[in-house]
Design a protein around this motif. Structure first.
Motif, PDB file in Angstrom:
ATOM      1  N   ASN A  24      24.271  16.055  49.321  1.00  0.00           N
ATOM      2  CA  ASN A  24      24.719  17.133  48.426  1.00  0.00           C
ATOM      3  C   ASN A  24      24.519  16.809  46.959  1.00  0.00           C
ATOM      4  OD1 ASN A  24      25.733  18.728  50.618  1.00  0.00           O
ATOM      5  ND2 ASN A  24      27.520  17.353  50.716  1.00  0.00           N
ATOM      6  N   ASN A  25      24.220  15.549  46.674  1.00  0.00           N
ATOM      7  CA  ASN A  25      23.988  15.129  45.291  1.00  0.00           C
ATOM      8  C   ASN A  25      23.052  13.930  45.289  1.00  0.00           C
ATOM      9  OD1 ASN A  25      24.013  14.386  42.615  1.00  0.00           O
ATOM     10  ND2 ASN A  25      26.237  14.556  42.383  1.00  0.00           N
ATOM     11  N   PRO A  26      21.744  14.149  45.195  1.00  0.00           N
ATOM     12  CA  PRO A  26      20.761  13.056  45.274  1.00  0.00           C
ATOM     13  C   PRO A  26      20.900  11.994  44.195  1.00  0.00           C
ATOM     14  CG  PRO A  26      19.716  15.190  45.565  1.00  0.00           C
ATOM     15  CD  PRO A  26      21.105  15.461  45.111  1.00  0.00           C
ATOM     16  N   ALA A  27      21.783  12.203  43.232  1.00  0.00           N
ATOM     17  CA  ALA A  27      21.983  11.199  42.186  1.00  0.00           C
ATOM     18  C   ALA A  27      22.978  10.126  42.619  1.00  0.00           C
ATOM     19  CB  ALA A  27      22.470  11.868  40.902  1.00  0.00           C
ATOM     20  N   ILE A  28      23.684  10.366  43.742  1.00  0.00           N
ATOM     21  CA  ILE A  28      24.708   9.427  44.204  1.00  0.00           C
ATOM     22  C   ILE A  28      24.186   8.644  45.407  1.00  0.00           C
ATOM     23  CG2 ILE A  28      27.050   9.187  45.116  1.00  0.00           C
ATOM     24  CD1 ILE A  28      27.779  11.771  43.726  1.00  0.00           C
ATOM     25  N   PRO A  29      24.071   7.318  45.317  1.00  0.00           N
ATOM     26  CA  PRO A  29      23.623   6.519  46.465  1.00  0.00           C
ATOM     27  C   PRO A  29      24.615   6.604  47.622  1.00  0.00           C
ATOM     28  CG  PRO A  29      23.454   5.258  44.430  1.00  0.00           C
ATOM     29  CD  PRO A  29      24.256   6.487  44.105  1.00  0.00           C
ATOM     30  N   ASP A  30      24.106   6.635  48.848  1.00  0.00           N
ATOM     31  CA  ASP A  30      24.941   6.660  50.052  1.00  0.00           C
ATOM     32  C   ASP A  30      24.152   6.020  51.185  1.00  0.00           C
ATOM     33  OD1 ASP A  30      26.573   7.110  52.196  1.00  0.00           O
ATOM     34  OD2 ASP A  30      26.521   9.293  52.103  1.00  0.00           O
ATOM     35  N   GLN A  31      24.426   4.737  51.419  1.00  0.00           N
ATOM     36  CA  GLN A  31      23.708   4.006  52.469  1.00  0.00           C
ATOM     37  C   GLN A  31      24.316   4.214  53.853  1.00  0.00           C
ATOM     38  OE1 GLN A  31      20.773   3.403  50.519  1.00  0.00           O
ATOM     39  NE2 GLN A  31      20.689   2.087  52.329  1.00  0.00           N
ATOM     40  N   GLY A  32      25.333   5.040  53.946  1.00  0.00           N
ATOM     41  CA  GLY A  32      25.956   5.302  55.233  1.00  0.00           C
ATOM     42  C   GLY A  32      25.083   6.175  56.117  1.00  0.00           C
ATOM     43  N   PRO A  33      25.544   6.448  57.335  1.00  0.00           N
ATOM     44  CA  PRO A  33      24.748   7.232  58.284  1.00  0.00           C
ATOM     45  C   PRO A  33      24.502   8.676  57.842  1.00  0.00           C
ATOM     46  CG  PRO A  33      26.967   6.894  59.116  1.00  0.00           C
ATOM     47  CD  PRO A  33      26.826   6.024  57.915  1.00  0.00           C
ATOM     48  N   THR A  34      25.332   9.186  56.935  1.00  0.00           N
ATOM     49  CA  THR A  34      25.137  10.565  56.479  1.00  0.00           C
ATOM     50  C   THR A  34      24.196  10.653  55.288  1.00  0.00           C
ATOM     51  OG1 THR A  34      27.119  10.410  55.073  1.00  0.00           O
ATOM     52  CG2 THR A  34      27.410  11.269  57.304  1.00  0.00           C
TER      53      THR A  34
END
Length: 343
Positions: free
Chosen positions: A179-189
């Motif tokens: 929902n926000n490509p500026a925020i890193p999220d290495q989780g499964p989602t």
């Protein structure tokens, strides 16, 4: 042009990771990890059922046992993961509720087998059949299920090793909040927008090493079971010993965060202890003699059949006695009538 060709060659020499582990059908999330676990369970039950009936057991027995074993196993697997990696969920800034998010990954096979075994034992007690024989029937299916489950780690982009230059190195990417490509999220989602490699990429695909190893152990269990007619839980023990031997060296290659005891990852110690126990069981269980006889695998079913058979045989004499009595009465009546007519 040369740079493009060299980049293409480098890409072809590695294994790319999926860009995400979750897809959505409207509001419904389809989680690759969960789908892999479900597929593995289905394979284990199907194959276990086939092996059980081939040994002389009653059809649908493994399905009935799975009703108890699978829920127990899922709870046990999650408990082991949360207990050994408690710091992921508890402490300052953590979210304890996430300990319940089984769909995000995190199932310890040790806890799954231990508590799943408790569920299977309860079911076996109810059906009057030996748990070791059931364990032998489901052993190769369980380890194939584990292999399928490792594909879920691939989609979640987790449980990999250190950097490598080997041709089968795994490319791992920076993932972001969808929902926000500026925020890193290495989780499964998270989603790998742009497929930006992480600094350590490419890495050892330890999930793949374990997947291949597990399939090899499944083949070993099937071969040994046919060659030596293993019984009394020995086929299951071969699976446990083979799996833990592989998990030992694969665990040493992993670089993800883990709880350590005396300088080693906790799963390394678990592998050592469980391997020793499995080997000891193989040796001592051999003294129990040959594989269980088919009639011992039917438990309450064969008892019910005996009762039905007994009822059927007792009904027949009663019928014959009634028929004989009727015939005697009829004969006596005829003789009486005949005497009066003669007189």
């Amino acid at each position: 042009m040369t740079g493009v060709n060299s980049a293409s060659a480098a890409f072809l020499a590695t294994i790319p990771s999926p860009d995400r582990g979750v897809w959505y059908l409207g509001p419904l999330p389809l989680r690759a990890y969960a789908l892999c676990i479900i597929a593995g369970i289905v394979i284990a039950i199907w194959w276990g059922e086939r092996r059980w009936t081939q040994r002389g057991g009653t059809k649908n027995t493994i399905v009935d046992i799975a009703v108890f074993a699978v829920p127990f196993g899922l709870v046990g697997g999650r408990l082991y993961h949360v207990i050994t990696d408690w710091w992921r969920y508890f402490g300052p800034g953590k979210e304890p509720i996430r300990a319940l998010y089984i769909w995000d990954g995190g199932l310890g096979i040790w806890g799954a087998i231990a508590l799943g075994g408790v569920g299977a034992w309860i079911a076996c007690r109810r059906k009057g059949i030996p748990l070791p024989a059931v364990a032998d029937a489901i052993a190769p299916g369980i380890i194939v299920a584990q292999a399928v489950g490792r594909l879920g780690n691939y989609f979640n982009q987790e449980l990999y090793g250190a950097h490598t230059t080997l041709p089968w190195g795994l490319e791992v990417y920076q993932r972001f909040d969808p929902n926000n490509p500026a925020i890193p999220d290495q989780g499964p989602t998270g989603v790998a927008f742009g497929h930006i490699p992480l600094p350590e990429s490419p890495v050892h695909p330890t999930f793949l090493y374990e997947l291949v190893w597990n399939l090899g152990i499944a083949a070993l269990v099937v071969w040994a079971d046919r060659r030596f007619r293993l019984g009394h839980g020995r086929a299951f023990a071969v699976y446990v010993a083979g799996y833990t031997a592989g998990r030992f060296w694969i665990e040493l290659m992993r670089t993800d965060d883990a709880t350590h005891v005396l300088g080693l990852r906790v799963n390394v110690w678990t592998s050592i202890l469980v391997f020793a126990g499995a080997v000891a069981y193989i040796v001592f269980a051999a003294k129990r003699g040959p594989r269980e006889e088919p009639e011992t695998l039917r438990g309450n079913d064969i008892t019910d059949e005996a009762v039905d058979h007994s009822a059927g045989t007792s009904a027949a004499p009663d019928g014959r006695e009634k028929a004989a009595s009727t015939a005697d009465t009829s004969s006596t009546g005829d003789q009486g009538k005949g005497g009066k007519s003669a007189s």
